[in-house]
Write a protein that holds these residues in place. Structure first.
Motif, mmCIF file in Angstrom:
data_model
loop_
_atom_site.group_PDB
_atom_site.id
_atom_site.type_symbol
_atom_site.label_atom_id
_atom_site.label_comp_id
_atom_site.label_asym_id
_atom_site.label_seq_id
_atom_site.Cartn_x
_atom_site.Cartn_y
_atom_site.Cartn_z
ATOM 1 N N VAL A 48 0.863 -1.185 0.000
ATOM 2 C CA VAL A 48 0.000 0.000 0.000
ATOM 3 C C VAL A 48 0.899 1.234 0.000
ATOM 4 O O VAL A 48 1.736 1.403 0.887
ATOM 5 C CB VAL A 48 -0.926 0.020 1.231
ATOM 6 C CG1 VAL A 48 -1.666 1.344 1.312
ATOM 7 C CG2 VAL A 48 -1.916 -1.117 1.170
ATOM 8 N N VAL A 49 0.719 2.077 -1.026
ATOM 9 C CA VAL A 49 1.519 3.302 -1.106
ATOM 10 C C VAL A 49 0.682 4.541 -0.832
ATOM 11 O O VAL A 49 1.201 5.559 -0.388
ATOM 12 C CB VAL A 49 2.238 3.429 -2.466
ATOM 13 C CG1 VAL A 49 3.365 2.423 -2.575
ATOM 14 C CG2 VAL A 49 1.272 3.295 -3.626
ATOM 15 N N ASN A 50 -0.606 4.451 -1.116
ATOM 16 C CA ASN A 50 -1.510 5.576 -0.905
ATOM 17 C C ASN A 50 -2.900 5.069 -0.580
ATOM 18 O O ASN A 50 -3.219 3.906 -0.806
ATOM 19 C CB ASN A 50 -1.612 6.459 -2.161
ATOM 20 C CG ASN A 50 -0.324 7.137 -2.537
ATOM 21 O OD1 ASN A 50 0.345 6.728 -3.480
ATOM 22 N ND2 ASN A 50 0.034 8.170 -1.815
ATOM 23 N N PHE A 51 -3.717 5.989 -0.066
ATOM 24 C CA PHE A 51 -5.159 5.773 0.037
ATOM 25 C C PHE A 51 -5.788 6.908 -0.745
ATOM 26 O O PHE A 51 -5.300 8.044 -0.715
ATOM 27 C CB PHE A 51 -5.630 5.811 1.494
ATOM 28 C CG PHE A 51 -5.280 4.581 2.264
ATOM 29 C CD1 PHE A 51 -6.124 3.484 2.259
ATOM 30 C CD2 PHE A 51 -4.109 4.509 2.996
ATOM 31 C CE1 PHE A 51 -5.806 2.333 2.979
ATOM 32 C CE2 PHE A 51 -3.775 3.375 3.715
ATOM 33 C CZ PHE A 51 -4.627 2.280 3.703
ATOM 34 N N ILE A 52 -6.870 6.603 -1.425
ATOM 35 C CA ILE A 52 -7.570 7.621 -2.193
ATOM 36 C C ILE A 52 -9.000 7.707 -1.687
ATOM 37 O O ILE A 52 -9.613 6.681 -1.371
ATOM 38 C CB ILE A 52 -7.522 7.330 -3.709
ATOM 39 C CG1 ILE A 52 -8.070 8.502 -4.511
ATOM 40 C CG2 ILE A 52 -8.233 6.034 -4.048
ATOM 41 C CD1 ILE A 52 -7.753 8.431 -5.993
ATOM 42 N N ALA A 53 -9.501 8.923 -1.587
ATOM 43 C CA ALA A 53 -10.899 9.125 -1.174
ATOM 44 C C ALA A 53 -11.557 10.072 -2.161
ATOM 45 O O ALA A 53 -11.023 11.127 -2.475
ATOM 46 C CB ALA A 53 -10.960 9.697 0.227
ATOM 47 N N TYR A 54 -12.716 9.650 -2.662
ATOM 48 C CA TYR A 54 -13.564 10.502 -3.487
ATOM 49 C C TYR A 54 -14.624 11.037 -2.555
ATOM 50 O O TYR A 54 -15.271 10.267 -1.850
ATOM 51 C CB TYR A 54 -14.204 9.691 -4.619
ATOM 52 C CG TYR A 54 -13.181 9.004 -5.491
ATOM 53 C CD1 TYR A 54 -12.569 9.684 -6.544
ATOM 54 C CD2 TYR A 54 -12.820 7.688 -5.255
ATOM 55 C CE1 TYR A 54 -11.624 9.062 -7.338
ATOM 56 C CE2 TYR A 54 -11.870 7.050 -6.044
ATOM 57 C CZ TYR A 54 -11.274 7.752 -7.080
ATOM 58 O OH TYR A 54 -10.342 7.129 -7.857
ATOM 59 N N GLU A 55 -14.808 12.332 -2.550
ATOM 60 C CA GLU A 55 -15.731 12.942 -1.591
ATOM 61 C C GLU A 55 -16.668 13.910 -2.288
ATOM 62 O O GLU A 55 -16.326 14.531 -3.277
ATOM 63 C CB GLU A 55 -14.945 13.695 -0.507
ATOM 64 C CG GLU A 55 -13.969 12.823 0.236
ATOM 65 C CD GLU A 55 -13.204 13.566 1.312
ATOM 66 O OE1 GLU A 55 -13.521 14.742 1.592
ATOM 67 O OE2 GLU A 55 -12.279 12.956 1.882
ATOM 68 N N LYS A 56 -17.864 14.037 -1.706
ATOM 69 C CA LYS A 56 -18.851 14.985 -2.220
ATOM 70 C C LYS A 56 -19.820 15.328 -1.096
ATOM 71 O O LYS A 56 -20.219 14.449 -0.330
ATOM 72 C CB LYS A 56 -19.593 14.384 -3.407
ATOM 73 C CG LYS A 56 -20.409 15.407 -4.158
ATOM 74 C CD LYS A 56 -20.806 14.875 -5.517
ATOM 75 C CE LYS A 56 -21.445 15.985 -6.301
ATOM 76 N NZ LYS A 56 -20.858 16.226 -7.566
ATOM 77 N N GLU A 57 -20.181 16.588 -1.023
ATOM 78 C CA GLU A 57 -21.179 16.990 -0.033
ATOM 79 C C GLU A 57 -22.540 16.473 -0.480
ATOM 80 O O GLU A 57 -22.911 16.576 -1.648
ATOM 81 C CB GLU A 57 -21.210 18.516 0.100
ATOM 82 C CG GLU A 57 -22.159 18.996 1.168
ATOM 83 C CD GLU A 57 -22.109 20.501 1.387
ATOM 84 O OE1 GLU A 57 -22.962 20.977 2.150
ATOM 85 O OE2 GLU A 57 -21.248 21.191 0.825
ATOM 86 N N VAL A 58 -23.287 15.898 0.473
ATOM 87 C CA VAL A 58 -24.619 15.375 0.190
ATOM 88 C C VAL A 58 -25.618 15.974 1.157
ATOM 89 O O VAL A 58 -25.254 16.456 2.222
ATOM 90 C CB VAL A 58 -24.658 13.816 0.263
ATOM 91 C CG1 VAL A 58 -23.841 13.198 -0.839
ATOM 92 C CG2 VAL A 58 -24.207 13.308 1.614
ATOM 93 N N ALA A 59 -26.876 15.905 0.770
ATOM 94 C CA ALA A 59 -27.931 16.489 1.621
ATOM 95 C C ALA A 59 -28.341 15.529 2.717
ATOM 96 O O ALA A 59 -28.204 14.367 2.686
ATOM 97 C CB ALA A 59 -29.136 16.835 0.780
#
Length: 173
Positions: A162-173
């Motif tokens: 494991v070299v990195n962690f990736i997170a996709y994020e978005k504000e939700v209601a």
């Protein structure tokens, strides 16, 4: 001088016959804002591709869809969960600039009312090097809260670590 007046009259007559509506000046501001966003996203895309190459990721990620189509904020940490990259659109989601989050832990977005069970399940997935998806109550720079959808996963090098962690994020209601 007479030729200029004749030209002006002829040009005025010509342009009055055309069905051209002028654009208000503020419409250019809207275009420029969109253009700036596209340029920033392109810059982020380039930086993410370089990061993937530098860390010898074992697979390729389609950042085009995440950044351009879905407008996700992308946060990348190293294996110790220190933020090494965040896309420029993070500021519009939580008020922090990229420079303010680099070198910090994602915990910086959590606060008193952040669900402990959810953070525990995320921590367990990270420790087990597994993908996760959750909605978490995060805090903006100004202290206000927002619900953040996060989809994270470990990124392995070609050698399997494991070299990195990736997170996709978005504000939700």
């Amino acid at each position: 001088m007479k030729e200029i007046k004749n030209y002006d009259r002829a040009a005025n007559k010509f342009y009055n016959q055309l069905d051209i509506k002028s654009l208000p000046l503020n419409s250019w501001d809207l275009y420029a804002t969109f253009f700036d966003k596209v340029c920033q996203t392109g810059k982020d895309l380039f930086q993410l591709q370089n990061l993937a190459k530098l860390n010898k990721w074992s697979y390729t990620v389609d950042f085009d869809e995440s950044l351009f189509k879905k407008e996700h904020v992308v946060v990348i940490t190293d294996a110790q969960l220190t933020i090494v990259h965040a896309t420029q659109n993070i500021k519009s989601m939580n008020g922090y600039s990229v420079e303010e989050v680099l070198g910090k832990k994602p915990k910086m977005f959590q606060g008193v009312n952040t669900c402990k069970e959810t953070t525990k399940s995320i921590r367990t997935a990270v420790e087990n090097k597994q993908p996760f998806e959750a909605i978490l109550l995060n805090y903006r720079k100004d202290g206000s809260t927002y619900k953040c959808w996060i989809k994270g996963e470990p990124i392995f090098s070609k050698s399997g670590e494991v070299v990195n962690f990736i997170a996709y994020e978005k504000e939700v209601a």
